[in-house]
Structures are given as C-alpha cells and as structure tokens.
Design a protein around this motif. Structure first.
Motif, PDB file in Angstrom:
ATOM      1  N   VAL A 163       3.507  -2.253   3.587  1.00 30.32           N
ATOM      2  CA  VAL A 163       2.982  -2.427   1.527  1.00 30.32           C
ATOM      3  C   VAL A 163       1.446  -1.572   2.414  1.00 30.32           C
ATOM      4  O   VAL A 163       0.559  -1.606   3.170  1.00 30.32           O
ATOM      5  CB  VAL A 163       1.849  -3.997   2.027  1.00 30.32           C
ATOM      6  N   GLY A 164       1.222  -0.406   1.325  1.00 31.00           N
ATOM      7  CA  GLY A 164       0.793   0.258   1.610  1.00 31.00           C
ATOM      8  C   GLY A 164       0.720   0.788   2.309  1.00 31.00           C
ATOM      9  O   GLY A 164       0.068   2.648   2.016  1.00 31.00           O
ATOM     10  N   GLN A 165       1.802   1.964   2.615  1.00 31.53           N
ATOM     11  CA  GLN A 165       2.761   2.819   3.017  1.00 31.53           C
ATOM     12  C   GLN A 165       2.658   3.824   1.639  1.00 31.53           C
ATOM     13  O   GLN A 165       3.483   3.586   1.004  1.00 31.53           O
ATOM     14  CB  GLN A 165       3.595   2.650   3.943  1.00 31.53           C
ATOM     15  N   VAL A 166       2.970   4.965   2.220  1.00 30.08           N
ATOM     16  CA  VAL A 166       2.668   6.013   1.473  1.00 30.08           C
ATOM     17  C   VAL A 166       4.359   7.298   1.691  1.00 30.08           C
ATOM     18  O   VAL A 166       3.711   7.307   2.870  1.00 30.08           O
ATOM     19  CB  VAL A 166       1.512   6.605   1.060  1.00 30.08           C
TER      20      VAL A 166
END
Length: 221
Positions: A163-166
C-alpha cells in the motif's frame, strides 16, 4: 402578437388596445387555449387522449425551466406570415405570431418506436429463442475500463506490492487511453480516447469509433 390577438377576441375589442398589456395578463388569457392546443397535438400524434396535463412554461423565466441533462426538440409555427388563411392574425407592421412547442427527445423517440411498431409487420415467433437471447445480451451490463497504461508483472512481483507503493508508468499519456470491455474471453479493446473533465466529473472523450468487427460480433449474438 398572437396572445394579444387572442385576448382581444375574447374581450371583443381591438388588439391595438392591448399593446401595453402586461405579459402575465396575456399569458393568463391564453393559458386555456395553450393547454387545449397542446392536448390536441398529443392526441393527434398518439391517437389517444393525453394521460397527464400539459406543462406550460414561460420561456422568459429563469433557467430552471429546462434541465441541462435533457435534450429537447423545439418546433416553431409561424402564423400568417405567408398571407395564407391565418393572415387575419397580422395587424399593421407587427411580426407574425409564433407558437413554440418544446418536446423531450426521449418522449419523441418513444413515440417514434410506438408508431413503427404499429406499421411494421408482425414477425413469426422465434422458436429457437435466438431473438430473446439477443435482446437479453443487448440489455446486459458491460464493465468498461479506461486503461491509461499496462505493464507485465510476474505473480511474485505482484505479491510484493505494498500500500502506498508508486509504480512508474513511463509510457502513460493523458491523451492516449484505451477503452476496454470485459468479456468471457478477457479484456477486449474497443476504442481509444483521452482523459478530460465534464461537469465536474472525470470523463473519457473517444477519439476513434468502435471497430466494425466488434459491432458485427455483438449484432450476431
């Protein structure tokens, strides 16, 4: 001019005496005739009496008269301008009176379909159920995906996503989106477009038509 002439006829006086009459007075004087005219128009078109009373609106009123999300058809009749049987409506240098009818396009389309069904020959019942299947398929909901970019990944790489990985999409362009439809065989590209906005919402503007082979495939279901 038409409202003044009609009001003068009802009051049995010359129309020139009503040139300074308030618009509200002329509207009230003509409301009964307008409702009668609209009812006869509906009855003539549908060959049956109108089920609901006609809606009369003042075109000079606020913008709330019409909805921005509804398409309308405006029909304007000019009376007496050609010197025909309605020329008695003309007086002096006044413009020819007009009657404007505004109809919802959805209602017009429904009426057209109803009239077509009345004149089209009845087809023999489809014993194979193909027509029923076709109609059910055409009314079935289809999920559309606007794909900005796609990239291949292994199952192992997918399992490591957090989660939150680009995720970098180097080839993504706002003006090159692919519109795809979910089918039993997987995702099927059906058109291309560009990302935009419409009435405060995210929107997709199509830049290419749906391919003929896709249309033919759907039509032959």
């Amino acid at each position: 001019m038409g409202a003044r002439k009609y009001a003068a006829t009802r009051l049995r006086q010359d129309a020139s005496t009503l040139k300074s009459a308030p618009d509200l007075f002329l509207r009230l004087m003509s409301e009964h005739a307008a409702r009668g005219l609209w009812s006869r128009v509906v009855a003539s078109a549908t060959q049956q009496a109108t089920a609901s009373p006609p809606h009369l609106a003042d075109f000079s009123a606020s913008g709330d008269t019409f909805s921005q999300d509804i398409n309308y058809l405006s029909v304007v009749y000019t009376l007496g301008g050609d010197g025909g049987e309605d020329s008695w409506l003309m007086e002096g240098g006044d413009d020819a009176p007009e009657i404007q009818l505004v109809l919802k396009m959805d209602d017009v389309k429904k009426l057209v379909r109803t009239l077509q069904e009345r004149v089209e020959p009845k087809t023999a019942p489809d014993e194979t159920g193909r027509d029923v299947l076709r109609e059910r398929m055409r009314s079935t909901t289809v999920v559309l995906d606007a794909v900005l970019e796609s990239m291949p990944m292994t199952i192992g790489e997918c399992s490591q996503l957090e989660v939150g990985q680009v995720i970098t999409l180097p080839n993504a362009k706002m003006d090159k989106l692919v519109l795809s439809a979910d089918t039993v065989s997987g995702s099927l590209p059906i058109s291309q477009g560009e990302l935009g906005a419409w009435k405060g919402f995210r929107a997709l503007k199509l830049r290419s038509p749906v391919p003929e082979d896709v249309i033919r495939e759907i039509a032959e279901i």
